[in-house]
Design an enzyme around this catalytic site. Structure first.
Site, short mmCIF file in Angstrom:
data_model
loop_
_atom_site.label_atom_id
_atom_site.label_comp_id
_atom_site.label_asym_id
_atom_site.label_seq_id
_atom_site.Cartn_x
_atom_site.Cartn_y
_atom_site.Cartn_z
N ASP A 228 0.86 -1.19 0.00
CA ASP A 228 0.00 0.00 0.00
C ASP A 228 0.90 1.24 0.00
O ASP A 228 2.11 1.12 0.15
CB ASP A 228 -0.93 0.02 1.23
CG ASP A 228 -0.18 -0.29 2.52
OD1 ASP A 228 0.98 0.15 2.65
OD2 ASP A 228 -0.75 -0.95 3.40
N ASP B 145 1.50 4.77 1.91
CA ASP B 145 1.15 5.65 3.03
C ASP B 145 1.61 7.05 2.68
O ASP B 145 2.66 7.24 2.08
CB ASP B 145 1.83 5.16 4.30
CG ASP B 145 1.47 3.72 4.61
OD1 ASP B 145 0.28 3.44 4.82
OD2 ASP B 145 2.38 2.86 4.60
N ASP C 28 10.36 4.15 12.55
CA ASP C 28 11.10 3.06 13.20
C ASP C 28 12.48 2.80 12.57
O ASP C 28 13.51 3.05 13.20
CB ASP C 28 10.25 1.78 13.31
CG ASP C 28 9.50 1.40 12.04
OD1 ASP C 28 9.75 2.03 11.00
OD2 ASP C 28 8.68 0.45 12.09
P1 ATP Z 1 4.21 -2.63 5.01
O1 ATP Z 1 3.02 -1.73 4.79
O2 ATP Z 1 4.83 -3.15 3.77
O3 ATP Z 1 4.00 -3.67 6.04
P2 ATP Z 1 5.37 -0.20 6.03
O4 ATP Z 1 6.81 0.17 6.31
O5 ATP Z 1 4.64 0.65 5.03
O6 ATP Z 1 5.38 -1.72 5.62
P3 ATP Z 1 3.26 0.43 7.86
O7 ATP Z 1 2.82 -0.34 9.03
O8 ATP Z 1 2.34 0.56 6.69
O9 ATP Z 1 4.64 -0.20 7.41
O10 ATP Z 1 3.68 1.88 8.37
C1 ATP Z 1 4.04 2.92 7.49
C2 ATP Z 1 5.24 3.68 8.05
O11 ATP Z 1 4.91 4.26 9.31
C3 ATP Z 1 6.46 2.82 8.33
O12 ATP Z 1 7.26 2.64 7.19
C4 ATP Z 1 7.18 3.64 9.39
O13 ATP Z 1 7.85 4.73 8.80
C5 ATP Z 1 6.02 4.20 10.19
N1 ATP Z 1 5.66 3.33 11.32
C6 ATP Z 1 4.69 2.38 11.34
N2 ATP Z 1 4.61 1.79 12.53
C7 ATP Z 1 5.56 2.36 13.29
C8 ATP Z 1 5.97 2.21 14.65
N3 ATP Z 1 5.38 1.31 15.44
N4 ATP Z 1 6.97 3.00 15.10
C9 ATP Z 1 7.55 3.92 14.31
N5 ATP Z 1 7.21 4.12 13.03
C10 ATP Z 1 6.23 3.37 12.52
MG MG Z 2 2.54 0.44 4.57
#
Ligand code: ATP
Ligand code: MG
Length: 432
Positions: free
Chosen positions: A59, A61, A139
């Site tokens: 997705d 963000d 993170d």
């Molecule tokens: P995916 O969607 O492929 O699982 P993602 O990196 O996009 O991976 P998401 O959970 O969609 O992960 O979160 C989007 C972004 O928000 C992350 O890339 C990170 O920058 C931030 N993020 C999400 N959760 C946390 C957290 N618990 N602590 C710090 N930053 C976070």
């Molecule tokens: Mg994501």
């Protein structure tokens, strides 16, 4: 703890083969609408990271300097503000939903509006900030890059590009502090390492084993969501090994024996789940829960049977107990729990069906899942299926005449073993 010092790096996305068309139309439209309203807007996190790695992002963000109220004003009824601990805007573009997050400041500078618990866990996190502040609150370094499709620029605030290239997962700032703020980051570390094939940087890995216990403070609803993400990350088999090695598995499933991870049933099911996703098929979290909790379910069923309970009520009672206990750790939604129980309850029925119940079983809504489960048990060497996985597979593949033959086999009396000595009243349980 002072913020880590990084130098902002700027890259041209096209140099890395990334073009605006790589984004979904919904993501691109949302970014354009935000910039037209005078705000900054970027793709952030997994969307940028995965494009750089040549993967297909799950997705996109979006991060912006518009506050949730301002986002609401721009998108009107297309927008819903959600969350308390972490306020977000959900923007709907046709059938797609995008998460739009406002830049956040570090929580310690505004202690009245962000709150931490006695363990250092952040319980409220809604302080708006600038993009560079927002980046350092994320993170991992590879998750802190921002892509603006209209300018074509990638902003890298924490040397994420370098870590993408060396396939390193590195926590921004002091890892132990960041895990204390949000222990779910430990599970995320395991998940990203598995999904991306990255190595954890030594300082990022080191604190995990002795902070794993902090996961007990996480709400079971959030942990259920994490378990869902684990099962559907496409690399479940490796992820289970990572969770085991990092000492995280038992914090999520404390009542399971750790060796369940290495059982043939779990390994096969995890591989199956990954293969299905690879083929673009969907996966149902209920199925993998049914697999993980099966040996426990079987232990409790045996206890019920030993108490003299009949087979079907024994299965039901055991299923209810197992799910009630696991739900204290990962809040399994009611409809998922029902599917798990249906899969389990079908097992003794599928193992020893009478011919007359076969047509009824096969049209049950959960037949497919129950049959897949039986087959997987059989493949994993569970001989209590009596080869019936194979039988059901065959039954579904042949025409009605051949089905009749197969049905007749079911009702044939079993070959007599030894001549009976004295006649006793039969107490053999009936399977139907
Ligand atoms: P995916 O969607 O492929 O699982 P993602 O990196 O996009 O991976 P998401 O959970 O969609 O992960 O979160 C989007 C972004 O928000 C992350 O890339 C990170 O920058 C931030 N993020 C999400 N959760 C946390 C957290 N618990 N602590 C710090 N930053 C976070
Ligand atoms: Mg994501």
């Amino acid at each position: 703890m002072s913020a880590p010092i990084y130098q902002l790096q700027k890259y041209q996305a096209s140099d890395y083969g990334i073009r605006p068309n790589d984004l979904s139309e919904a993501a691109l439209c949302t970014i354009i609408e935000l910039t037209q309203a005078g705000f900054q807007a970027y793709i952030v996190g997994g969307g940028v990271r995965d494009l750089l790695l040549g993967l297909h992002p799950k997705d996109f963000d979006i991060a912006t300097d518009a506050t949730p109220d301002q986002i609401k004003r721009i998108f009107g009824r297309q927008c819903q503000i959600i969350g308390r601990r972490f306020q977000l805007a959900h923007v709907y573009q046709g059938r797609q939903m995008l998460e739009v997050a406002t830049f956040r400041a570090p929580h310690e500078e505004h202690s009245s509006q962000s709150q931490t618990s006695a363990h250092g866990m952040i319980v409220r996190d809604n302080i708006w900030g600038t993009i560079d502040q927002d980046a350092l609150r994320r993170d991992f370094t590879v998750n802190a890059m921002y892509y603006q499709p209209q300018t074509g620029q990638i902003l890298d605030f924490a040397n994420g590009m370098q870590d993408v290239q060396s396939k390193t997962l590195r926590m921004i700032g002091d890892a132990a502090t960041r895990y204390r703020e949000d222990p779910v980051r430990m599970i995320r570390a395991a998940r990203f390492a598995a999904k991306l094939g990255f190595e954890l940087d030594a300082a990022t890995a080191a604190p995990i084993s002795h902070l794993a216990y902090l996961l007990k403070a996480i709400s079971p609803h959030r942990l259920y969501d994490e378990s869902h993400k684990m099962f559907s990350c496409g690399h479940l088999r490796i992820l289970l090994q990572h969770l085991h090695e990092m000492g995280l598995f038992s914090s999520i499933f404390p009542l399971l024996k750790e060796d369940v991870i290495n059982s043939r049933l779990v390994t096969l099911a995890a591989q199956n789940t990954d293969d299905r996703l690879q083929q673009g098929k969907s996966v149902n979290p209920a199925f993998f829960y049914a697999v993980l909790l099966w040996s426990w379910q079987q232990r409790l069923t045996q206890i019920e049977l030993d108490k003299g309970e009949d087979i079907f009520p024994a299965y039901q009672a055991a299923g209810i107990k197992v799910l009630a206990q696991q739900s204290q750790h990962t809040a399994i939604p009611r409809f998922v729990a029902q599917t798990i129980r249906d899969i389990w309850d079908l097992q003794p029925r599928l193992e020893k069906p009478r011919s007359r119940v076969v047509p009824k079983l096969i049209i049950q809504p959960r037949f497919r899942a129950g049959f897949d489960f039986l087959l997987l048990r059989e493949l994993s060497g569970d001989n209590r299926t009596h080869g019936m996985g194979n039988w059901w597979e065959h039954y579904q593949a042949v025409n009605t005449d051949e089905q009749e033959v197969l049905l007749r086999q079911l009702d044939k009396p079993k070959p007599k073993k030894k001549p009976k000595k004295a006649k006793k009243p039969s107490d053999e349980p009936s399977a139907s």
